[in-house]
Design a protein around this motif. Structure first.
Motif: not given
Length: 184
Positions: A167, A169-170, A172-174, A176-177
């Motif tokens: 986590v 970088k990014n 929130n995206d990670v 979600d992944d």
């Protein structure tokens, strides 16, 4: 199915657990609650919250392994999150129960310490957050320790073919992944 979420402090384990709990309609347990039970309830066991996560996981392992096997025997769906799981230990249960456990680890190996401290302070607004009362120097040391812990976890995940989400970088995206990994 037991869903296990482990990794470094402040990597988003609780966020993943809470979101997954809502989406799957199943409860979750934080291993922090159990560690505090040992810390305050049976201090003679030598397991307490001031140990580094890998030491907690090693001392906690026999208890945790027995608890997980009992939950698997009961055939319940549950989410368990917390630092007190190591890839090199959990692999034993994954091999024994390949279709009943799903696990991932979260960490951050490449963050700017001062930025992570800022984020922790910004998002640690819960009244019961244990870091809210700590000094910036304490939080900096904690972040440095968690970077080191994340690197160990990442290496062990690779060696044991386990899923690791970084986590750094990014965030929130990670996160979600990681949730998608459990749902997929």
């Amino acid at each position: 199915m037991l869903y296990l979420i482990s990794g470094a402090s402040r990597a988003g384990k609780t966020i993943v657990a809470k979101k997954l709990s809502v989406q799957k309609g199943i409860s979750y347990l934080s291993l922090d609650w159990l560690v505090m039970g040992f810390t305050n309830g049976i201090p003679e066991y030598g397991l307490h919250d001031m140990l580094f996560p890998d030491e907690i996981a090693k001392r906690f392992w026999s208890f945790f392994k027995s608890m997980v096997e009992s939950m698997l025997w009961s055939d319940i769906d549950y989410i368990i999150e917390g630092e007190a799981i190591l890839p090199e230990l959990i692999i034993e249960l994954l091999e024994k129960h390949p279709n009943k456990l799903k696990i991932c680890f979260l960490g951050f190996t490449n963050v700017v310490v001062s930025q992570k401290v800022k984020e922790i302070k910004q998002f640690s607004c819960e009244k019961n957050d244990w870091l809210t009362e700590k000094t910036d120097d304490y939080i900096k040391d904690h972040v440095k320790n968690m970077i080191s812990h994340s690197k160990k976890i990442k290496t062990s995940c690779k060696k044991n073919n386990l899923k690791y989400f970084d986590v750094s970088k990014n965030f929130n995206d990670v996160i979600d992944d990681a949730i998608a990994y459990f749902k997929g």
